[in-house]
Scaffold this active site. Structure first.
Site, short mmCIF file in Angstrom:
data_model
loop_
_atom_site.label_atom_id
_atom_site.label_comp_id
_atom_site.label_asym_id
_atom_site.label_seq_id
_atom_site.Cartn_x
_atom_site.Cartn_y
_atom_site.Cartn_z
CB THR A 16 49.79 30.55 33.85
OG1 THR A 16 49.47 28.79 34.25
CG2 THR A 16 51.07 30.88 33.00
CB SER A 60 44.05 28.77 40.29
OG SER A 60 43.52 27.93 39.30
CB THR A 93 43.11 31.10 33.39
OG1 THR A 93 44.32 29.35 32.75
CG2 THR A 93 44.31 32.04 33.30
CG ASP A 94 43.65 26.01 35.16
OD1 ASP A 94 43.23 26.08 33.78
OD2 ASP A 94 44.48 25.14 35.61
N1 ASP Z 1 47.00 26.84 33.79
C1 ASP Z 1 46.36 27.48 35.04
C2 ASP Z 1 47.44 28.95 34.32
O1 ASP Z 1 46.85 29.85 34.05
C3 ASP Z 1 47.50 27.01 35.91
C4 ASP Z 1 46.60 27.45 37.12
O2 ASP Z 1 45.29 27.40 37.12
O3 ASP Z 1 46.70 27.97 38.31
O4 ASP Z 1 47.45 29.83 35.31
#
Ligand code: ASP
Length: 336
Positions: A16, A60, A93-94
């Site tokens: 993100t 991720s 973050t995932d």
């Molecule tokens: N929602 C996710 C983020 O916070 C997408 C990911 O993990 O790439 O980045």
């Protein structure tokens, strides 16, 4: 180096924080370069010379163990070359709680290594990427961060990979360390780390890991009426290890005991708690399927590690030829 700014490598993996939405603010995909990320944080350039390194542009969940092994090699090479003073990694973050723990298990460098990301993409009001990136650079340039091993910096808090978890799907305060809290924080740009851990994670021998055949470790989470058949299926499919997220402090329904015992005779089976916090028990309950029953039948305790982190640790231990006693000891290490 006296009058020179510290040199920080910023390695971008997507997520993100690097996602560009369409003109209506939707359909964000991770395609921003590291240089574009820096544009959002002019303050960071006053603290450090930022050296961009675009490593992956992935959501991720698409990152793999192989990617993180390659990333660990890249960081160690950069550290050996002695032309950087720290590393910042930006990613989704995932899976940040997993990738940071993998790096913790793999890196030996004393350089600061700081992971961060964002919950709101750059097209949204209140996007948190720039603040998190600035916080990461502040921590990476702080002398107190040397020798700590990798840390996660998010929402002005500093977390250890062994404890940190993503605990909210949307909040900008999505990361916490339920067992210990953050080890430090940032206030008005000042980095505070009052809770340095007593021990740094012992790195595993990365050179022994063959990426052509990485061990397969299944992660099973129990619910009411858990199906015994699942355990047999995992064995039949040739998995090398199992992590089972049990009820409470380490309890399984009694009907699972025959297949769990059979599995533990063949491959390492580690039990963790599905609660997401706290240590698994050793000696409190004596009913069939209790923690004492599991231990007496050869299952191994995850100690303080949750299921996700236990799966990664068991995978790397198997990849480095770890045998039963060593596997058990490595899990215990995280209790001290
Ligand atoms: N929602 C996710 C983020 O916070 C997408 C990911 O993990 O790439 O980045």
């Amino acid at each position: 180096m006296s009058n020179q700014l510290p040199r920080i490598a910023v390695i971008t993996l997507g997520g993100t924080i690097a996602s560009v939405p369409d003109s209506s603010g939707n359909d964000a995909v991770p395609k921003m370069t590291a240089e574009a990320l820096f544009d959002g944080v002019p303050q960071a350039r006053k603290l450090a010379t930022l050296a961009p390194y675009s490593f992956r542009q992935y959501p991720s969940g698409d990152l793999s163990l192989k990617d993180i092994l390659e990333l660990a090699g890249l960081i160690e090479d950069m550290a050996q070359a002695e032309n950087i003073d720290g590393v910042v990694i930006t990613q989704g973050t995932d899976t940040l709680e997993e990738t940071s723990f993998l790096l913790d298990l793999l890196l030996t460098t004393d350089l600061p290594v700081v992971l961060t990301g964002a919950m709101r993409n750059p097209g949204l009001p209140g996007a948190d990427g720039p603040a998190n990136l600035l916080g990461a650079v502040q921590v990476a340039t702080n002398p107190q961060s040397r020798g700590l091993g990798p840390v996660v910096v998010f929402n002005d808090e500093i977390h250890l990979p062994r404890f940190v978890r993503k605990m909210h799907s949307a909040s900008t305060a999505a990361f916490s360390s339920p067992n210990a809290g953050p080890i430090g924080w940032i206030n008005e740009g000042r980095v505070r780390i009052p809770l340095r851990p007593a021990t740094r994670t012992r790195a595993l021998p990365r050179e022994l890991i063959s990426t052509s055949r990485l061990p397969r470790v299944a992660l099973l989470k129990l619910g009411l009426d858990a199906e015994e058949a699942l355990i047999g299926l995992v064995l039949q499919d040739g998995f090398d290890g199992i992590v089972i997220e049990t009820f409470g402090g380490g309890h399984v329904p009694r009907q699972l005991m025959p297949s769990l015992t059979a599995a533990a005779d063949k491959i390492p089976v580690v039990f963790a708690s599905r609660t997401g916090a706290g240590e698994v028990y050793e000696s409190t309950y004596g009913f069939p399927g209790s923690e004492k029953d599991l231990l007496s039948r050869g299952l191994l305790s995850s100690g303080i590690l949750d299921g996700l982190k236990s799966r990664l640790l068991l995978t790397l231990l198997l990849a480095t030829g770890g045998v039963r006693d060593e596997i058990s000891q490595r899990f215990q290490d995280f209790l001290s």
